[in-house]
Write a protein that holds these residues in place. Structure first.
Motif, PDB file in Angstrom:
ATOM      1  N   TYR A 521       0.829  -1.193   0.000  1.00 32.02           N
ATOM      2  CA  TYR A 521       0.000   0.000   0.000  1.00 32.02           C
ATOM      3  C   TYR A 521       0.868   1.250   0.000  1.00 32.02           C
ATOM      4  O   TYR A 521       1.847   1.342   0.733  1.00 32.02           O
ATOM      5  N   CYS A 522       0.510   2.199  -0.860  1.00 29.68           N
ATOM      6  CA  CYS A 522       1.208   3.487  -0.854  1.00 29.68           C
ATOM      7  C   CYS A 522       0.315   4.510  -0.163  1.00 29.68           C
ATOM      8  O   CYS A 522      -0.797   4.775  -0.617  1.00 29.68           O
ATOM      9  N   SER A 523       0.821   5.068   0.930  1.00 27.41           N
ATOM     10  CA  SER A 523      -0.029   5.984   1.691  1.00 27.41           C
ATOM     11  C   SER A 523      -0.091   7.352   1.016  1.00 27.41           C
ATOM     12  O   SER A 523      -0.895   8.191   1.384  1.00 27.41           O
ATOM     13  N   LYS A 524       0.759   7.574   0.015  1.00 23.85           N
ATOM     14  CA  LYS A 524       0.746   8.865  -0.664  1.00 23.85           C
ATOM     15  C   LYS A 524      -0.331   8.893  -1.755  1.00 23.85           C
ATOM     16  O   LYS A 524      -1.131   9.817  -1.824  1.00 23.85           O
ATOM     17  N   CYS A 525      -0.314   7.853  -2.626  1.00 22.58           N
ATOM     18  CA  CYS A 525      -1.313   7.848  -3.709  1.00 22.58           C
ATOM     19  C   CYS A 525      -2.447   6.874  -3.432  1.00 22.58           C
ATOM     20  O   CYS A 525      -3.311   6.650  -4.282  1.00 22.58           O
ATOM     21  N   ASN A 526      -2.441   6.274  -2.228  1.00 22.14           N
ATOM     22  CA  ASN A 526      -3.497   5.343  -1.810  1.00 22.14           C
ATOM     23  C   ASN A 526      -3.632   4.115  -2.694  1.00 22.14           C
ATOM     24  O   ASN A 526      -4.674   3.467  -2.692  1.00 22.14           O
ATOM     25  N   SER A 527      -2.609   3.800  -3.488  1.00 21.84           N
ATOM     26  CA  SER A 527      -2.759   2.639  -4.366  1.00 21.84           C
ATOM     27  C   SER A 527      -2.421   1.358  -3.620  1.00 21.84           C
ATOM     28  O   SER A 527      -1.624   1.354  -2.683  1.00 21.84           O
ATOM     29  N   LEU A 528      -3.062   0.289  -4.042  1.00 15.78           N
ATOM     30  CA  LEU A 528      -2.792  -1.027  -3.487  1.00 15.78           C
ATOM     31  C   LEU A 528      -2.247  -1.892  -4.607  1.00 15.78           C
ATOM     32  O   LEU A 528      -2.708  -1.815  -5.743  1.00 15.78           O
ATOM     33  N   GLY A 642       9.248   0.095  -3.199  1.00 17.38           N
ATOM     34  CA  GLY A 642       8.889   1.498  -3.298  1.00 17.38           C
ATOM     35  C   GLY A 642       7.801   1.709  -4.335  1.00 17.38           C
ATOM     36  O   GLY A 642       7.628   0.893  -5.247  1.00 17.38           O
ATOM     37  N   CYS A 643       7.059   2.814  -4.200  1.00 13.79           N
ATOM     38  CA  CYS A 643       5.988   3.109  -5.141  1.00 13.79           C
ATOM     39  C   CYS A 643       6.587   3.714  -6.418  1.00 13.79           C
ATOM     40  O   CYS A 643       7.308   4.707  -6.371  1.00 13.79           O
ATOM     41  N   LYS A 644       6.257   3.086  -7.552  1.00 12.75           N
ATOM     42  CA  LYS A 644       6.814   3.556  -8.832  1.00 12.75           C
ATOM     43  C   LYS A 644       6.294   4.945  -9.177  1.00 12.75           C
ATOM     44  O   LYS A 644       6.976   5.748  -9.793  1.00 12.75           O
ATOM     45  N   GLN A 645       5.045   5.178  -8.759  1.00  9.74           N
ATOM     46  CA  GLN A 645       4.396   6.422  -9.131  1.00  9.74           C
ATOM     47  C   GLN A 645       4.895   7.608  -8.320  1.00  9.74           C
ATOM     48  O   GLN A 645       5.079   8.690  -8.844  1.00  9.74           O
ATOM     49  N   CYS A 646       5.134   7.368  -7.034  1.00 13.80           N
ATOM     50  CA  CYS A 646       5.427   8.495  -6.135  1.00 13.80           C
ATOM     51  C   CYS A 646       6.902   8.675  -5.833  1.00 13.80           C
ATOM     52  O   CYS A 646       7.285   9.679  -5.243  1.00 13.80           O
ATOM     53  N   SER A 647       7.740   7.695  -6.178  1.00 12.75           N
ATOM     54  CA  SER A 647       9.158   7.821  -5.830  1.00 12.75           C
ATOM     55  C   SER A 647       9.862   8.755  -6.794  1.00 12.75           C
ATOM     56  O   SER A 647       9.521   8.816  -7.970  1.00 12.75           O
TER      57      SER A 647
HETATM   58 ZN   LIG Z   1       2.321   6.018  -4.482  1.00 16.96          ZN
END
Ligand SMILES: [Zn+2]
Length: 775
Positions: A521-528, A642-647
Motif C-alpha cells: 500500500y502506498c499511503s501517498k497515492c493510496n494505491s494497493l 517502493g511506489c513507482k508512481q510516487c518515488s
Molecule cells: Zn504512491
C-alpha cells in the motif's frame, strides 16, 4: 616481550589462543600463526653473525612427549635481535616454547636425521619465545620472572608501513569496550592518534579479557607493543599479532603515571614517562576529551550518555535482555520505569535495594551485552557507555510519561559496559559522594511522580486482567469503549459517514487463502498492489548479473568493495560493497551492504548475515538502484518495495549521509534519503458480519494491530501463517452454524466510494484487535 625467561611450569603465561603443535603434524606450507612448539634444548650453537650482519643463533629442540619416535628433534634458527636475546640466556636442558614461527624446509635434514623442516624465529615473523629455566642451573636472583628487556623504539603514526610489526604510543580518540565476538575471544576496537595528527584504528582480539587495553575514556593514553600493521584500502590498520602487549594510562594532565595492566613483567623507562606527558598535553588541546558523561540527576529523555555507577541488583528478564539496577548517588529528575521481575530472580541485597529505591534506576541491556551483564558482580562499579534514555508513557495514561533506560544491542558508538577498579579516580570520587548521601532524607521525600508511576503499573495489570476475563467476545476494542452497540440494520439505514460499535458474527471472509490478503500500500497515492513474488525478483537479478561490475566505482570514501568469482558459472562476478561508519567496517549484524551480480539464493544467504542489503547495478559513473519492481532493500526476511508512481529516486551517494550518522538503517530513513516512497505491507480482507438484524461487508485494512502479526513478515514465516490460520479458525470455525459462531466486538466506520457515476457505501473495521486469549 619477544623473549621471556620464566621460572615456572611450561604453559603458564602462554596466550590462550595458542595451540600446541606436534612434530608429526608439522608441515611446510601450513599456517602456524596460532601454533606453538615446545621442546627441551639438547644442543645450542654459538651466537654468530650472517654475512649481511644479522645476528644468528641455532639450537636443537627435542619434543618431550614423542622422544622415542624417529624424528623427535628439530632445528630452530633465530634471527636478529631474538638471536641475540636468546643466545645470551639459553642453557642446555631448558624447556623452550616458540610461537609465531615460520616453517621452512631444512637443508640439512638428510645429514642430521632431524625433522625435514626447521623453525625460523624472528621479530619480523612476530615470534615470541618463552624459556623455562631448569631449576638446578638457575641462581636465586634469576628465578623471578625476568624479561630480557630490549630497548623499544616507538613508531610515530605517520610513519607506519604495511606488513610491519611495531611499537606505538597514542591517545585514544574512539573505543569500543571489549565485547565477546564470534567464538570465545574478546574484541576491542581502538582508534588512536598522536602529535602527527594521523589516526590508526586497531582491532584487538584476545581470549583473555585482561590482555586487552584497559581503556575507560577518550583521551586515555595507550602503549602497544608488537602490533601488526596492514594496509587496507589505502588506510593503515592495526591488529593483534603474537606477543601483543599493551599498557594504558590515565590521559589527565598531571595525573600519576601508573600503567593499567594485568602483566607483572613489563618494561617502562623514564623516557616513556616523558612521551606520555607530552601526549597528554597534546591531547588536552587537540582532542575533545570530555565524553558525553552525565549523572542521573542530569538525565533528560532522548539522551545518549556514559554513566558511572554502582551495581546494586541484577536479574535475568529473558534470553535477550537483562536487568541492571544501579545508582550514582543522585536522583533522576524524571520518574523512571521499574522493570517487573520475580522477586526470587533478583540478585542483590534486598534491604539495600529497598533503601535506595528512590535513587536506583533500572537499565535493560540487550543481546551481545547480556553475557557480560550476567557476569557482573553486585557491588562493583561500572561505566556504561552510550546508555539511551527514552521517554515513554503508559497506554491508558498518555499524559503521564516516564523515562526508560536502555543499553541497546551492538557496539555502535562504543556501546558497552566496563567494570572500573576501586582505585579509579572517578570511582573514588563517586564513592565519596555516595557516602555523603543522606538516605533517610531521600526516602522521606517520596516523590509524587513515583507514586503516580505505581498507579500506572497497577492500572496496566488491571487492564490485561480484565481483557483475560472478557471471554464473551473473540475480539476486543482498543478505544472508544464508551460507545453503545448499534444493530447492523440500523447502520445499513443510516447516513454516511459514521462510526459505530457493533456486536456481530463473522459469517464468512475473503480471501480464504490467507497469504493472498497481504498487499502493498502506498499511503501517498493510496494505491494497493500485489506483492511481487520471488520469481520476479530472480529474473531482474539475472538480468543485472549479465553485465559485469564496473571496478571504477568500487571502493569509495563510504564503502569498501570486494569482488568474488562464482564457481562453475562462467564469468559471473559478485560485487559486495560494505558501507562504513566512522571509516570503520561494522559488525555484519549492523552493516548495510550493496550487492551486485548476486542471484536470489546468494542474496537470501547474505541477508541472514547482514542487517540490510540493497541490490544495485553499476553504470559508468556510479552504482544505482534496480528498477522498483525489485525490492530496494532487504532486511532479514522482509523485502521493502517502493511506489513507482510516487518515488523520485536520488543517487546512491545520498546513502553516505546516513552512514555518517549513527546508522541504525531504519527502512523509512533509507527510503527517505534515496527518494523512495516506501510501500507498506497491509492485510486487506473482507469480513461478512451478521448480528441477526442484518449483514454487511466490512473491510479489514491492517498493518499488524488486528492479528498482532506484522503483515510484512507473514509471507516469509510459516509460523506466522499458521498462527493467522488458527486465529481465523477461531473467529470463523468452518462448518459452524451462525448461532454457534463466536461474537466479535468491533468498531466500524461507514464511508462513500465513487465507482464511476455510482456512489457506493463501504464499511471498514478499526480500533479492534483479536483478544489476547485467542492468540
Ligand atoms: Zn504512491
Amino acid at each position: 616481550m619477544p623473549v621471556q625467561v620464566i621460572d615456572g611450569a611450561p604453559e603458564t603465561l602462554l596466550p590462550s589462543h595458542l595451540q600446541k603443535v606436534d612434530l608429526k603434524y608439522l608441515q611446510w606450507g601450513c599456517d602456524q600463526a596460532n601454533k606453538y612448539f615446545q621442546g627441551t634444548v639438547i644442543l645450542s650453537y654459538p651466537l654468530t653473525k650472517l654475512v649481511n650482519g644479522t645476528e644468528f643463533f641455532k639450537i636443537v629442540l627435542q619434543e618431550s612427549e614423542n622422544s622415542c619416535s624417529k624424528t623427535s628433534t628439530i632445528n630452530v634458527l633465530f634471527f636478529g635481535r631474538l638471536a641475540d636475546d636468546c643466545g645470551k640466556v639459553v642453557h642446555q636442558g631448558d624447556t623452550m616454547v616458540v610461537a609465531g614461527f615460520n616453517v621452512a624446509k631444512s637443508p640439512s635434514a638428510n645429514e642430521d636425521d632431524r625433522h625435514c623442516c626447521h623453525l625460523e624465529v624472528s621479530e619480523d615473523a612476530g615470534s615470541a619465545v618463552y624459556i623455562y629455566t631448569k631449576p638446578s642451573t638457575v641462581t636465586a636472583s634469576e628465578t623471578a620472572s625476568m624479561p630480557v628487556a630490549p630497548k623499544y623504539t616507538y613508531t610515530p603514526l605517520n610513519h607506519l608501513k604495511d606488513g610491519t610489526i611495531v611499537n606505538l604510543y597514542g591517545a585514544v580518540k574512539f573505543f569500543k569496550p571489549p565485547y565477546i565476538s564470534k567464538g570465545t575471544d574478546y574484541c576491542s576496537v581502538v582508534t588512536i592518534v598522536d602529535q602527527s595528527n594521523v589516526k590508526l584504528t586497531c582491532t584487538l582480539f584476545n581470549g583473555n579479557l585482561d590482555a586487552l587495553p584497559k581503556i575507560y575514556k577518550i583521551g586515555d593514553i595507550v602503549r602497544f607493543h608488537r602490533i601488526k600493521i596492514r594496509e587496507y584500502n589505502k588506510q593503515m590498520q592495526g591488529i593483534t599479532g603474537i606477543g601483543f602487549a599493551s599498557l594504558t594510562f590515565d590521559g589527565t594532565v598531571g595525573a600519576p603515571i601508573v600503567p593499567r595492566t594485568s602483566s607483572k613483567s613489563y618494561s617502562f623507562t623514564e623516557e616513556e614517562q616523558k612521551t606520555i606527558e607530552e601526549l597528554r598535553t597534546w591531547a588536552a588541546s587537540n582532542l575533545s576529551v570530555c565524553g558525553p558523561t552525565a549523572k542521573l540527576s542530569d538525565v533528560q529523555p532522548m539522551l545518549f550518555f556514559d554513566l558511572t555507577c554502582q551495581l546494586v541488583g541484577k536479574a535475568e528478564v529473558d534470553g535477550s535482555s537483562f536487568l541492571l539496577k544501579v545508582w550514582d548517588g543522585t536522583k533522576c529528575p524524571h520518574p523512571s520505569w521499574k522493570v517487573l521481575v520475580e522477586e526470587s530472580d533478583l540478585e542483590g541485597d534486598k534491604v539495600l535495594i529497598h533503601q535506595l529505591r528512590n535513587l536506583i534506576v533500572d537499565i535493560l541491556v540487550y543481546d551481545n551485552h547480556v553475557k557480560l551483564a550476567k557476569s557482573l558482580k553486585v557491588g562493583s562499579f561500572l561505566r556504561i557507555y552510550s546508555l539511551h534514555t527514552k521517554q515513554a508513557s503508559a497506554e491508558n495514561q498518555p499524559d503521564v510519561s516516564y523515562v526508560e533506560f536502555h543499553l541497546h544491542g551492538g557496539t555502535c558508538y562504543g556501546r558497552g559496559i566496563r567494570v572500573l577498579p576501586e582505585n579509579n579516580p572517578d570511582v573514588k570520587e563517586l564513592k565519596a559522594f555516595m557516602d555523603s548521601v543522606n538516605l533517610t532524607e531521600s526516602q522521606n521525600v517520596e516523590s509524587m511522580s513515583s507514586m503516580e508511576l505505581d498507579g500506572i503499573f497497577s492500572n496496566l495489570s488491571y487492564q490485561s486482567y480484565s481483557q483475560r476475563c472478557q471471554q464473551l467476545s473473540v475480539t476486543v476494542l482498543t478505544d472508544h469503549q464508551h460507545l453503545d452497540d448499534t444493530a447492523l440494520n440500523t447502520i445499513l439505514n443510516s447516513s454516511v459517514p459514521q462510526q459505530y460499535r457493533i456486536r456481530a458474527k463473522l459469517r464468512t471472509f475473503k480471501p480464504q487463502k490467507l497469504y493472498q490478503s497481504v498487499k502493498l500500500y502506498c499511503s501517498k497515492c493510496n494505491s494497493l498492489q500485489e506483492v511481487p513474488d520471488g520469481d520476479d525478483f530472480d529474473l531482474i537479478l539475472r538480468d543485472c548479473a549479465a553485465s559485469a561490475p564496473n571496478p571504477e566505482v568500487h571502493n569509495s570514501l563510504w564503502y569498501d568493495s570486494e569482488v568474488w568469482d562464482t564457481e562453475n558459472q562462467g564469468q559471473r562476478k559478485i560485487a559486495v560493497h560494505f558501507v562504513k561508519h566512522d571509516e570503520l567496517l561494522q559488525e555484519p549484524e549492523d552493516t548495510l551492504i550493496m550487492v551486485q551480480g548476486g542471484m536470489l539464493k546468494e542474496i537470501r544467504k547474505l541477508s541472514r548475515r547482514f542487517k540490510c542489503i540493497i541490490p544495485v547495478r553499476s553504470t559508468k559513473e556510479d552504482l544505482e538502484l534496480l528498477d522498483l519492481s525489485a525490492p530496494f532493500l532487504l532486511q532479514g526476511k522482509i523485502w521493502h518495495y517502493g511506489c513507482k508512481q510516487c518515488s523520485n529516486q536520488k543517487t546512491i551517494q545520498s546513502l553516505s549521509s546516513l552512514a555518517e550518522e549513527e546508522p541504525s538503517w531504519e527502512p523509512t530513513e533509507i527510503a527517505r534519503v534515496l527518494g523512495i516512497e516506501p510501500l507498506q505491507y497491509v492485510f486487506v480482507m473482507k469480513f461478512t458480519l451478521d448480528d441477526g438484524t442484518g449483514a454487511l461487508d466490512a473491510y479489514l485494512f491492517d498493518y499488524e494491530k488486528f492479528f498482532q502479526i506484522p503483515a510484512s513478515e507473514v509471507l516469509t514465516s510459516s509460523l506466522l501463517q499458521e498462527k493467522m490460520e488458527m486465529i481465523m479458525n477461531i473467529l470463523c470455525p468452518p462448518g459452524t452454524k451462525l448461532d454457534d459462531l463466536p461474537w466479535l466486538e468491533c468498531f466500524i466506520r461507514s464511508y462513500n466510494v465513487k465507482d464511476g457515476m455510482e456512489q457506493q457505501v463501504c464499511y471498514q473495521i478499526f480500533d479492534t484487535m483479536v483478544a489476547e486469549d485467542v492468540i
